[in-house]
Design a protein around this motif. Structure first.
Motif, short mmCIF file in Angstrom:
data_model
loop_
_atom_site.label_atom_id
_atom_site.label_comp_id
_atom_site.label_asym_id
_atom_site.label_seq_id
_atom_site.Cartn_x
_atom_site.Cartn_y
_atom_site.Cartn_z
N VAL A 5 11.41 -25.01 -31.18
CA VAL A 5 11.77 -25.38 -32.56
C VAL A 5 10.58 -26.04 -33.26
O VAL A 5 10.20 -25.67 -34.38
CB VAL A 5 13.00 -26.32 -32.59
N VAL A 11 14.82 -16.88 -30.77
CA VAL A 11 14.10 -17.60 -31.81
C VAL A 11 12.68 -17.04 -31.90
O VAL A 11 12.17 -16.73 -32.99
CB VAL A 11 14.06 -19.12 -31.51
N TYR A 12 12.07 -16.89 -30.75
CA TYR A 12 10.71 -16.35 -30.68
C TYR A 12 10.63 -14.99 -31.37
O TYR A 12 9.78 -14.75 -32.21
CB TYR A 12 10.32 -16.23 -29.20
N GLN A 68 12.65 -13.64 -33.59
CA GLN A 68 12.92 -13.67 -35.03
C GLN A 68 11.67 -14.09 -35.80
O GLN A 68 11.42 -13.61 -36.89
CB GLN A 68 14.08 -14.62 -35.37
N TRP A 82 12.71 -15.06 -40.63
CA TRP A 82 12.63 -16.52 -40.50
C TRP A 82 13.96 -17.22 -40.75
O TRP A 82 14.30 -18.14 -40.02
CB TRP A 82 11.53 -17.07 -41.42
N GLY A 88 16.04 -16.93 -37.66
CA GLY A 88 15.41 -17.72 -36.60
C GLY A 88 15.65 -19.21 -36.83
O GLY A 88 15.93 -19.96 -35.89
N LEU A 148 19.16 -20.15 -35.87
CA LEU A 148 19.26 -20.27 -34.41
C LEU A 148 18.67 -21.59 -33.94
O LEU A 148 19.22 -22.26 -33.07
CB LEU A 148 18.54 -19.10 -33.73
N GLY A 149 17.52 -21.94 -34.54
CA GLY A 149 16.89 -23.22 -34.20
C GLY A 149 17.80 -24.39 -34.53
O GLY A 149 17.92 -25.34 -33.75
#
Lengths: 263, 290
Positions: free
Chosen positions: A113, B242-243, B245, B252, B255, B258-259
């Protein structure tokens, strides 16, 4: 008086098994790095050829240099900022939970993140990414670790010696440099060494903030790409060196900070 | 009352570090998480039209499955790590006082070596041409080499191996602070070793177990290196998603959503852990009052 569920022997067996689990993979890598064939299929004699191969691999040498540059800059900046932050937090009259959360957050935010956040942030700013953006990013978690190491020492700090120094007529600066700083120095150095190792080993954030070019690749990034494209015996030698350096630095850091363990 | 260092006021001392963290951690995180509320641009990037669709996608069965799957893998790794770490921490806490710091140091040392290298070591061991298969062959096993790499078990092994030292440390720290008189009292009152362990030792060390467990779970669920290397990309986890996306799909906003889900999971777990710790220390205070 014996233990509740384990006598001496079961305890030893447990430790043997767990330490075996922890160290067997590492031992295998180190052993393979000295294997002439370099592959786990067979032992074909002792050799240091893979270490020699490293020295002539320009990609690896450049990655090592980049890693060193990043780690040194990140360590210097984070040690200064982290120490000041620790002093600020511990000399406050009232604890601030916001400050606590801020100093704690870099240690718990998922790497991925923080990595994507920095990537979007830097590209939003239109900043060209490279070693400098890796340094900026590494300082974030490095300073949190330095801060926590120094704070632990400050918790046991006898503030009456500061008072004594002031009563004896020393100025604030003199007191800081002659009294406070020498007492804190071992933990500052320990924190700095910790920051250095963390920075040398960090992969995900560096990977996202290095930019597109190959010129700012660090060692972990180099190792990652070597592993992805199949097993090359050179990785064993590289892994052994990186582990030896980290372990040494950490050992020194622990030794410097040893008094702290006494409550 | 701690004396301030002359005119250097605490807030002034903290300011540079705070500024760095706000500028390069808080602002980027808030920025990226805010993307979750906007639409994806036609050529990637972000289109500033408000939408909640990204969050809807997170709970869409297709992606929810990946989330649940990584939660399951992370949970398995957490349970296994605790089951190994507890006896180890217990044995260390029972060792002679002088050797405890040394044992602890060597238990934690691997944790400080490079994460990639530790993961790579397992590739060397689990490979079809790897050490374990070689060993089996030299012991007279003639069948097909075992395919251990690129399995879920390999991913779990890698996660357990990487985070085990920290769990040992967390559990040890609560075990070492335990008052041995409590165990004696329990035995004096007629409880056997097993009962003493289950009713006294284990409940009092739950904060350490929770701290270690939350650590493994949070780092495992967001991990993308271990699934990529030991799972061979076959086990999609939230971290990988995440990576992808951000670096592959160029989506983004999704992603970011998801983050956000990942951070929300983490915050909930940390709060649960804080409660567990507060609960346990409350119990201890209650005992002191009696």
């Amino acid at each position: 008086m014996n233990a509740t569920f384990s006598g001496k022997l079961p305890g030893r067996i447990v430790l043997l098994l767990v330490f075996g689990f922890l160290y067997l993979p590492i031992a295998v890598l180190v052993l393979l790095s000295f294997n002439d064939s370099g592959l786990p299929t067979s032992w074909s004699g002792f050799s240091t050829r893979w270490y020699g191969a490293l020295l002539s691999n320009t990609d690896i040498l450049r990655a090592a240099w980049n890693t060193l540059v990043v780690a040194v800059f990140a360590t210097v900046v984070s040690t200064v900022l982290g120490t000041l932050l620790a002093l600020g937090m511990e000399t406050r009259r009232r604890k601030s939970s916001g400050l606590e959360a801020l100093a704690f957050a870099p240690m718990v935010i998922p790497d991925i993140v923080l990595a994507v956040a920095l990537l979007t942030f830097f590209s939003r700013l239109g900043l060209t990414m490279g070693l400098h953006t890796i340094v900026i990013s590494h300082v974030i978690f490095d300073l949190a670790f330095v801060c926590s190491v120094v704070r632990a020492r400050l918790k046991h700090f006898d503030f009456s010696i500061v008072e004594a120094s002031r009563d004896l007529g020393a100025s604030g600066w003199t007191t800081f440099w002659r009294v406070t700083f020498p007492v804190l120095l071992p933990s500052i150095v320990a924190g700095a060494l910790l920051a250095f190792t963390l920075s040398v080993d960090e992969f995900i954030i560096a990977f996202f903030t290095a930019g597109a070019g190959r010129s700012s690749i660090t060692l972990p990034m180099q190792i990652y790409s070597m592993i992805r494209f199949g097993i090359t015996p050179e990785v064993n030698a590289l892994a052994t060196i990186v582990m030896a350096v980290s372990a040494t630095v950490l050992l020194i850091s622990q030794w410097l900070n040893r008094e702290q363990q006494v409550p | 009352m701690p004396l301030s260092f002359n005119a250097a006021r605490p807030n002034l001392l903290a300011a540079p570090g705070v500024a760095w963290l706000v500028a390069f951690m808080v602002v980027p995180c808030v920025l990226v998480l805010s993307y979750a509320f906007f639409e994806r641009g036609v050529w990637g990037g972000v289109e500033y039209t408000f939408t909640l669709e990204n969050f809807a996608r997170v709970v869409d069965p297709l992606y929810a499955k990946i989330f649940l799957n990584s939660a399951r893998i992370a949970l398995t790794a957490t349970v296994v790590a605790i089951l190994i770490a507890y006896p180890a921490a217990y044995a260390i806490s029972r060792a002679p006082r002088m050797t405890q710091p040394i044992l602890l140091f060597f238990a934690v040392l691997p944790f400080w070596s490079n994460y990639l290298i530790r993961t790579y070591a397992w590739i060397v061991l689990l490979n079809r041409e790897g050490l374990i298969n070689n060993l089996l062959r030299s012991l007279g096993y003639t069948g097909e080499p075992l395919s251990m790499l690129y399995t879920e078990a390999a991913v779990i092994t890698g996660l357990v191996y990487n985070y085990l030292p920290f769990v040992i440390l967390a559990i040890y720290s609560t075990l070492s602070r335990l008052n041995p008189e409590l165990m004696e009292a329990s035995r004096d009152l007629g409880a056997g070793p097993v009962r003493t362990f289950l009713r006294v030792t284990l409940p009092l060390t739950m904060p350490g177990v929770a701290a270690g467990g939350v650590f493994v779970f949070v780092l495992s669920i967001g991990n993308f290196v271990t699934p990529a290397l030991l799972g061979g990309g076959r086990f999609q986890m939230v971290g990988n998603l995440v990576y992808d996306q951000f670096l592959t799909a160029n989506d983004w906003p999704f992603g970011a959503a998801l983050g956000a889900a990942l951070i929300a999971t983490m915050i909930v777990l940390l709060l649960v852990q804080a409660r567990a710790t507060a609960h346990a220390s409350g119990e201890r205070r209650g005992e002191a009052a009696q």
